[in-house]
Design a protein around this motif. Structure first.
Motif, PDB file in Angstrom:
ATOM      1  N   SER A 171       1.015  -1.278  -0.051  1.00 47.38           N
ATOM      2  CA  SER A 171       0.173   0.544   0.354  1.00 47.38           C
ATOM      3  C   SER A 171       0.680   1.260  -0.080  1.00 47.38           C
ATOM      4  CB  SER A 171      -0.417  -0.180   1.330  1.00 47.38           C
ATOM      5  OG  SER A 171      -0.385   0.322   2.579  1.00 47.38           O
ATOM      6  N   SER A 172      -0.283   2.080  -0.930  1.00 51.23           N
ATOM      7  CA  SER A 172       0.720   3.701  -0.377  1.00 51.23           C
ATOM      8  C   SER A 172       1.434   4.070   0.875  1.00 51.23           C
ATOM      9  CB  SER A 172       0.375   4.410  -1.394  1.00 51.23           C
ATOM     10  OG  SER A 172      -0.555   4.905  -0.901  1.00 51.23           O
ATOM     11  N   THR A 173       0.337   3.756   1.921  1.00 50.85           N
ATOM     12  CA  THR A 173       0.701   4.306   2.937  1.00 50.85           C
ATOM     13  C   THR A 173       1.910   3.211   3.605  1.00 50.85           C
ATOM     14  OG1 THR A 173      -1.638   4.754   3.656  1.00 50.85           O
ATOM     15  CG2 THR A 173      -0.542   4.528   5.883  1.00 50.85           C
ATOM     16  N   THR A 174       1.745   2.474   3.446  1.00 56.88           N
ATOM     17  CA  THR A 174       3.182   1.618   4.521  1.00 56.88           C
ATOM     18  C   THR A 174       4.664   1.966   3.688  1.00 56.88           C
ATOM     19  OG1 THR A 174       1.599  -0.258   4.900  1.00 56.88           O
ATOM     20  CG2 THR A 174       4.431  -0.575   4.431  1.00 56.88           C
ATOM     21  N   ILE A 175       4.503   2.486   2.564  1.00 57.81           N
ATOM     22  CA  ILE A 175       6.086   2.554   1.515  1.00 57.81           C
ATOM     23  C   ILE A 175       6.504   3.649   2.000  1.00 57.81           C
ATOM     24  CG2 ILE A 175       6.501   3.417  -0.771  1.00 57.81           C
ATOM     25  CD1 ILE A 175       4.657   1.576  -1.771  1.00 57.81           C
ATOM     26  N   THR A 176       5.232   4.888   2.328  1.00 54.82           N
ATOM     27  CA  THR A 176       5.450   5.717   2.664  1.00 54.82           C
ATOM     28  C   THR A 176       5.539   6.270   4.413  1.00 54.82           C
ATOM     29  OG1 THR A 176       3.872   7.754   1.526  1.00 54.82           O
ATOM     30  CG2 THR A 176       4.084   8.202   3.283  1.00 54.82           C
ATOM     31  N   GLN A 177       5.382   5.008   5.214  1.00 52.27           N
ATOM     32  CA  GLN A 177       5.667   5.043   6.352  1.00 52.27           C
ATOM     33  C   GLN A 177       7.194   4.401   6.542  1.00 52.27           C
ATOM     34  OE1 GLN A 177       2.880   3.127   7.856  1.00 52.27           O
ATOM     35  NE2 GLN A 177       1.349   4.522   8.694  1.00 52.27           N
ATOM     36  N   ALA A 178       7.606   3.587   5.811  1.00 57.76           N
ATOM     37  CA  ALA A 178       8.463   2.904   5.623  1.00 57.76           C
ATOM     38  C   ALA A 178      10.248   3.990   5.249  1.00 57.76           C
ATOM     39  CB  ALA A 178       8.698   1.705   4.363  1.00 57.76           C
ATOM     40  N   LEU A 179       9.755   4.841   3.917  1.00 58.98           N
ATOM     41  CA  LEU A 179      10.590   5.995   4.013  1.00 58.98           C
ATOM     42  C   LEU A 179      10.643   6.122   5.082  1.00 58.98           C
ATOM     43  CD1 LEU A 179       9.092   6.388  -0.089  1.00 58.98           C
ATOM     44  CD2 LEU A 179      11.027   5.355   1.047  1.00 58.98           C
ATOM     45  N   GLU A 180       9.821   7.153   6.003  1.00 58.92           N
ATOM     46  CA  GLU A 180      10.154   7.683   6.411  1.00 58.92           C
ATOM     47  C   GLU A 180      10.858   7.523   7.507  1.00 58.92           C
ATOM     48  OE1 GLU A 180       5.858  10.415   6.932  1.00 58.92           O
ATOM     49  OE2 GLU A 180       5.705   8.685   8.454  1.00 58.92           O
ATOM     50  N   CYS A 181      11.456   5.934   8.109  1.00 61.51           N
ATOM     51  CA  CYS A 181      12.204   5.025   8.997  1.00 61.51           C
ATOM     52  C   CYS A 181      13.596   5.082   8.184  1.00 61.51           C
ATOM     53  CB  CYS A 181      11.693   4.040   9.812  1.00 61.51           C
ATOM     54  SG  CYS A 181       9.710   4.233  10.319  1.00 61.51           S
ATOM     55  N   LEU A 182      14.205   6.033   7.277  1.00 62.53           N
ATOM     56  CA  LEU A 182      15.277   5.199   6.642  1.00 62.53           C
ATOM     57  C   LEU A 182      15.399   6.281   6.172  1.00 62.53           C
ATOM     58  CD1 LEU A 182      13.864   2.494   3.531  1.00 62.53           C
ATOM     59  CD2 LEU A 182      14.530   2.014   6.253  1.00 62.53           C
ATOM     60  N   PRO A 183      16.064   7.103   7.377  1.00 58.40           N
ATOM     61  CA  PRO A 183      17.007   8.657   7.202  1.00 58.40           C
ATOM     62  C   PRO A 183      18.442   8.240   5.788  1.00 58.40           C
ATOM     63  CG  PRO A 183      18.059   7.178   9.308  1.00 58.40           C
ATOM     64  CD  PRO A 183      16.567   6.478   8.083  1.00 58.40           C
ATOM     65  N   ALA A 184      19.282   6.823   6.133  1.00 54.32           N
ATOM     66  CA  ALA A 184      20.490   7.319   5.069  1.00 54.32           C
ATOM     67  C   ALA A 184      20.383   6.403   3.994  1.00 54.32           C
ATOM     68  CB  ALA A 184      21.459   6.384   6.148  1.00 54.32           C
ATOM     69  N   LEU A 185      18.603   6.019   3.398  1.00 56.27           N
ATOM     70  CA  LEU A 185      18.730   5.763   2.402  1.00 56.27           C
ATOM     71  C   LEU A 185      19.262   6.540   0.932  1.00 56.27           C
ATOM     72  CD1 LEU A 185      17.311   3.563   0.842  1.00 56.27           C
ATOM     73  CD2 LEU A 185      14.886   4.867   0.654  1.00 56.27           C
ATOM     74  N   GLU A 186      19.868   6.161   0.239  1.00 55.49           N
ATOM     75  CA  GLU A 186      21.011   6.835  -0.957  1.00 55.49           C
ATOM     76  C   GLU A 186      20.275   6.518  -2.719  1.00 55.49           C
ATOM     77  OE1 GLU A 186      24.505   5.752  -0.285  1.00 55.49           O
ATOM     78  OE2 GLU A 186      24.990   6.876   1.347  1.00 55.49           O
ATOM     79  N   TYR A 187      19.392   5.193  -2.290  1.00 60.44           N
ATOM     80  CA  TYR A 187      19.121   5.145  -3.661  1.00 60.44           C
ATOM     81  C   TYR A 187      17.702   3.930  -3.748  1.00 60.44           C
ATOM     82  CZ  TYR A 187      19.690   1.336  -8.246  1.00 60.44           C
ATOM     83  OH  TYR A 187      19.011   1.488  -9.018  1.00 60.44           O
ATOM     84  N   PHE A 188      17.074   4.339  -4.427  1.00 60.34           N
ATOM     85  CA  PHE A 188      15.600   4.381  -4.016  1.00 60.34           C
ATOM     86  C   PHE A 188      15.220   3.493  -4.870  1.00 60.34           C
ATOM     87  CE2 PHE A 188      10.576   4.837  -2.686  1.00 60.34           C
ATOM     88  CZ  PHE A 188      10.405   3.222  -2.892  1.00 60.34           C
ATOM     89  N   ALA A 189      15.062   2.358  -5.724  1.00 59.89           N
ATOM     90  CA  ALA A 189      13.890   2.234  -6.409  1.00 59.89           C
ATOM     91  C   ALA A 189      12.710   1.396  -6.298  1.00 59.89           C
ATOM     92  CB  ALA A 189      14.423   1.423  -7.772  1.00 59.89           C
ATOM     93  N   LEU A 190      11.529   1.661  -7.342  1.00 62.72           N
ATOM     94  CA  LEU A 190      10.254   1.309  -7.091  1.00 62.72           C
ATOM     95  C   LEU A 190       9.411   1.109  -8.167  1.00 62.72           C
ATOM     96  CD1 LEU A 190       8.081   0.186  -5.066  1.00 62.72           C
ATOM     97  CD2 LEU A 190       7.159   2.909  -5.085  1.00 62.72           C
ATOM     98  N   HIS A 191       8.882  -0.253  -8.830  1.00 62.62           N
ATOM     99  CA  HIS A 191       8.140  -0.226 -10.070  1.00 62.62           C
ATOM    100  C   HIS A 191       6.767  -0.403  -9.187  1.00 62.62           C
ATOM    101  CE1 HIS A 191       6.738  -3.602 -12.464  1.00 62.62           C
ATOM    102  NE2 HIS A 191       6.208  -2.545 -13.390  1.00 62.62           N
ATOM    103  N   LEU A 192       6.248   0.180  -9.224  1.00 61.79           N
ATOM    104  CA  LEU A 192       4.894  -0.132  -8.301  1.00 61.79           C
ATOM    105  C   LEU A 192       3.358  -0.275  -9.030  1.00 61.79           C
ATOM    106  CD1 LEU A 192       3.248   0.051  -5.318  1.00 61.79           C
ATOM    107  CD2 LEU A 192       2.798   1.933  -5.240  1.00 61.79           C
ATOM    108  N   VAL A 193       2.550  -1.503  -9.044  1.00 57.41           N
ATOM    109  CA  VAL A 193       1.626  -1.661  -9.703  1.00 57.41           C
ATOM    110  C   VAL A 193       0.204  -1.652  -8.879  1.00 57.41           C
ATOM    111  CG1 VAL A 193      -0.093  -4.090 -10.603  1.00 57.41           C
ATOM    112  CG2 VAL A 193       2.773  -4.135 -11.044  1.00 57.41           C
ATOM    113  N   THR A 194      -0.285  -0.894  -8.983  1.00 58.42           N
ATOM    114  CA  THR A 194      -1.783  -0.378  -8.441  1.00 58.42           C
ATOM    115  C   THR A 194      -3.006  -1.288  -8.795  1.00 58.42           C
ATOM    116  OG1 THR A 194      -1.992   1.903 -10.019  1.00 58.42           O
ATOM    117  CG2 THR A 194      -0.834   1.909  -8.177  1.00 58.42           C
ATOM    118  N   VAL A 195      -4.091  -1.499  -7.714  1.00 61.93           N
ATOM    119  CA  VAL A 195      -4.699  -2.019  -8.008  1.00 61.93           C
ATOM    120  C   VAL A 195      -6.289  -0.919  -7.011  1.00 61.93           C
ATOM    121  CG1 VAL A 195      -5.871  -3.525  -7.639  1.00 61.93           C
ATOM    122  CG2 VAL A 195      -4.072  -4.370  -7.213  1.00 61.93           C
ATOM    123  N   ASP A 196      -6.138  -0.651  -6.425  1.00 59.83           N
ATOM    124  CA  ASP A 196      -7.359   0.583  -6.006  1.00 59.83           C
ATOM    125  C   ASP A 196      -7.210   1.303  -5.326  1.00 59.83           C
ATOM    126  OD1 ASP A 196      -5.930  -1.553  -3.460  1.00 59.83           O
ATOM    127  OD2 ASP A 196      -8.643  -2.088  -3.017  1.00 59.83           O
TER     128      ASP A 196
END
Length: 369
Positions: A286-311
């Motif tokens: 879910s987009s909410t879980t992705i958002t919450q996860a990114l908030e917990c990754l302060p040192a992230l340097e590389y992020f690649a996401l291929h998201l298939v949306t359903v609803d």
């Protein structure tokens, strides 16, 4: 060849390393060959200069090459090998009577385990799909083991007696190939781990309480089938690890699908150390879980996401990208049966333009689909 020899020695050594790295690169899960040894037969000088590096790597694609290695490779040369690519037959002879299992060990059908046993300095192992698995003397081998049955033992076929201590262990096999994980490889020394195939953790049934991965830093899950990861969170699958990179790709229509609780456990346990996160073919997040996860990754340097949306695409995760991010790749697709979320996708594009493209320190790479 003369222009190469005219270069400074330091530059030539660097060129040798680049050529070997390019040669070892895996394309479409195809195992590299031993073509890198051709350079050593060019002249004596190149053999001496490049041989120190090139003889540390070998690729064994089938039983004929294994036989040639055992017959011609001197023990001194075999002991120098640090990196090996192998095609694992995976079949072993087991006692026909279960009462004999404690007294007799599994005997691999292939001689690969003998070759690996001679590589006393081996630290990096990549395993590929076996495409020529029948030994030359299969009939004679069967006659020698009439009291035993032929079974599958993926890691025991490579290490039947002593567990291997590797720093890098990578599987490039088909999703249908069964892998009894850590049945012949020690998990406590591994730094880089790549999974594919049908994962069955042998440690789960025998020594789960003692399985620890304190050195693990990099994990790749690509085309993984089976239900092992479905029944565990990420931190349960890699206990005591300190992950710096995590790469997931569905890779197969029946493959393991990463879900919200997997991403939540990944961010909660490894959030402070994670620098690279790749999620490809994700349709259960879910987009909410992705958002919450990114908030917990302060040192992230590389992020690649291929998201298939359903609803849903309610949460705009682009707004919480950490300032440390230097590479960002994004592709959003609608499932074939889903209603396109046009307004939500336009909001993502607007945020990417403001927060990524017009950022004072631009990201290294941006892709929007």
């Amino acid at each position: 060849m003369a222009p190469l020899l005219a270069l400074p020695t330091e530059l030539r050594l660097h060129i040798y390393d680049l050529l070997l790295a390019e040669h070892r690169h895996v394309r479409l899960k195809q195992q590299p060959s031993n073509a890198h040894f051709r350079l050593l037969h060019t002249c004596r000088q190149l053999s001496e200069e490049a041989g120190r590096t090139y003889r540390r790597y070998i690729s064994l694609l089938h039983e004929h090459q294994i036989h040639a290695f055992l017959h011609f490779a001197e023990p001194e040369l075999a002991s120098q090998i640090e990196w090996a690519d192998v095609a694992n037959d995976g079949r072993v002879f087991q006692p026909a009577n279960k009462d004999q299992e404690d007294s007799e060990t599994d005997t691999p059908l292939s001689n690969l385990h003998i070759a690996l046993g001679r590589m006393t300095s081996l630290r990096h192992l990549r395993v590929f799909q076996c495409r020529q698995g029948l030994p030359i003397n299969l009939q004679n081998t069967m006659n020698m083991h009439r009291s035993r049955r032929l079974a599958l033992g993926f890691e025991r076929a490579m290490f039947p007696k002593n567990a291997a201590q590797l720093s890098s262990y990578e599987l490039y096999i088909s999703p249908e190939t069964r892998v009894d994980l850590f049945d012949g490889v020690r998990p406590d020394a591994i730094v880089t781990l790549r999974f594919s195939g049908e994962i069955l953790a042998a440690a789960e049934t025998r020594e789960a309480a003692r399985m620890r991965m304190p050195r693990l830093r990099h994990v790749v899950l690509h085309g993984v089938t089976g239900n092992y990861f479905d029944r565990h969170t990420i931190d349960q699958c890699f206990p005591d690890a300190h992950l710096e990179s995590f790469v997931y790709a569905l890779g197969h229509r029946l493959g393991f699908e990463i879900r919200n609780h997997h991403l939540q456990s990944l961010a909660a346990v490894y959030g402070n150390s994670l620098r690279k996160l790749v999620l490809l073919g994700s349709s259960r997040l879910s987009s909410t879980t992705i958002t919450q996860a990114l908030e917990c990754l302060p040192a992230l340097e590389y992020f690649a996401l291929h998201l298939v949306t359903v609803d849903e695409l309610r949460s705009n995760f682009v707004n919480v990208l950490p300032p440390s991010l230097t590479i960002f790749k994004l592709q959003v697709l609608n499932a074939w049966y889903a209603v396109p979320l046009k307004s939500e996708e336009r909001a993502l594009c607007h945020s990417i333009e403001e927060l990524v493209l017009l950022r004072d320190v631009p990201f290294h790479q941006k892709t929007v689909g």
